[in-house]
Design a protein around this motif. Structure first.
Motif, PDB file in Angstrom:
ATOM      1  N   ILE A  37      -3.680   0.638   8.579  1.00 53.13           N
ATOM      2  CA  ILE A  37      -4.493  -0.302   7.807  1.00 53.13           C
ATOM      3  C   ILE A  37      -3.927  -0.308   6.399  1.00 53.13           C
ATOM      4  O   ILE A  37      -3.564   0.748   5.877  1.00 53.13           O
ATOM      5  CB  ILE A  37      -5.970   0.163   7.805  1.00 53.13           C
ATOM      6  N   GLN A  39      -3.853  -1.903   2.169  1.00 56.83           N
ATOM      7  CA  GLN A  39      -4.649  -2.425   1.063  1.00 56.83           C
ATOM      8  C   GLN A  39      -3.713  -2.787  -0.076  1.00 56.83           C
ATOM      9  O   GLN A  39      -3.139  -1.905  -0.714  1.00 56.83           O
ATOM     10  CB  GLN A  39      -5.677  -1.396   0.618  1.00 56.83           C
ATOM     11  N   LYS A  43      -6.969  -5.321  -3.890  1.00 52.10           N
ATOM     12  CA  LYS A  43      -7.480  -6.190  -2.818  1.00 52.10           C
ATOM     13  C   LYS A  43      -8.260  -5.397  -1.780  1.00 52.10           C
ATOM     14  O   LYS A  43      -8.431  -4.185  -1.909  1.00 52.10           O
ATOM     15  CB  LYS A  43      -6.316  -6.927  -2.151  1.00 52.10           C
ATOM     16  N   GLY A  44      -8.700  -6.094  -0.746  1.00 53.19           N
ATOM     17  CA  GLY A  44      -9.473  -5.464   0.313  1.00 53.19           C
ATOM     18  C   GLY A  44      -8.597  -4.862   1.402  1.00 53.19           C
ATOM     19  O   GLY A  44      -7.375  -4.800   1.292  1.00 53.19           O
ATOM     20  N   LEU A  45      -9.251  -4.445   2.470  1.00 54.82           N
ATOM     21  CA  LEU A  45      -8.584  -3.769   3.570  1.00 54.82           C
ATOM     22  C   LEU A  45      -8.107  -4.762   4.616  1.00 54.82           C
ATOM     23  O   LEU A  45      -8.812  -5.722   4.945  1.00 54.82           O
ATOM     24  CB  LEU A  45      -9.549  -2.775   4.215  1.00 54.82           C
ATOM     25  N   TRP A  47      -6.407  -4.602   8.496  1.00 54.47           N
ATOM     26  CA  TRP A  47      -5.882  -3.876   9.649  1.00 54.47           C
ATOM     27  C   TRP A  47      -4.509  -4.431  10.011  1.00 54.47           C
ATOM     28  O   TRP A  47      -4.312  -5.653  10.020  1.00 54.47           O
ATOM     29  CB  TRP A  47      -6.859  -3.996  10.816  1.00 54.47           C
TER      30      TRP A  47
END
Lengths: 117, 107
Positions: A37, A39, A43-45, A47
């Motif tokens: 995963i 990032q 920013k966000g995560l 997958w």
């Protein structure tokens, strides 16, 4: 206790390649699916990919399909992510994470990959 | 792909407040919805899985509810260590997708 330790991050030029590793301990590695995963900075995560417990089942996000390859060595308790044709937008902290059923219950500390000229 | 939308994107609250964060899926995920907490510079930590099951070791002030497309994470009484970013994540179908995050800040 469960530990996941990523390594192999660094600075690479666009179009280059890099291999991330994740060393697992404290659990029976061969019993679990594993994921990568990422990032991007601020920013966000997102997958990226998962591999089944035996290494035969794999799945990739569209954003990396055809460029990244996930693999594992159960004898070495290790997970890998081979990244090629790297782009600036691949710049991120990459986490390895253990699947437990349908969620990620343990995460590594992350490895920073920077793609820049 | 299933899109996950969290609201609000940011939230200011005080210690002791009750806080609710919402996560909406673009299609039903049944109960396959998980919540994570991420503190600055650290890896995410699992808080709740299967919409409402508290992960071992997580304080009981955290709770989750919902099914289908609408889910909530509630913190009953905010503690100083709860100020962080929270993410929902669906595991109903590939590719797994996360919400954009909700940043919880001190008022």
């Amino acid at each position: 206790q469960v530990q996941l330790v990523e390594s192999g991050g660094g600075l690479v030029k666009p179009g280059g390649s890099l291999r991330l590793s994740c060393a697992a301990s404290g659990f029976t590695f061969s019993d679990y699916y594993m994921s990568w995963i990422r990032q991007a900075p601020g920013k966000g995560l997102e997958w990226v990919s998962y591999v089944g417990s035996r290494g035969t089942t794999v799945y990739y996000a569209d954003s990396v399909k055809g460029r990244f390859t996930i693999s594992r060595d159960n004898a070495m308790n290790s997970l890998y992510l081979q990244m090629s044709s790297l782009r600036a937008e691949d710049t991120a902290v990459y986490y390895c994470a253990r699947h437990s059923s349908s969620y990620f219950d343990f995460w590594g500390q992350g490895a920073l990959v920077t793609v820049s000229p | 792909d299933i899109q996950m939308t969290q609201s609000p994107s940011s939230l200011s609250a005080s210690v002791g407040d009750r806080v609710t964060i919402t996560c909406r899926a673009s299609q039903s995920t049944s109960h396959y919805l998980n919540w994570y907490q991420q503190k600055s510079g650290k890896a995410p930590k699992l808080l709740i899985y299967a919409a409402s099951t508290l992960q071992s070791g997580v304080p009981s002030r955290f709770s989750g509810s919902g099914s289908g497309t609408d889910f909530t994470l509630t913190i009953s009484s905010l503690q100083p260590e709860d100020f962080a970013t929270y993410y929902c994540q669906q595991s109903s179908s590939n590719p797994y997708t996360f919400g954009q995050g909700t940043k919880l800040e001190i008022k």
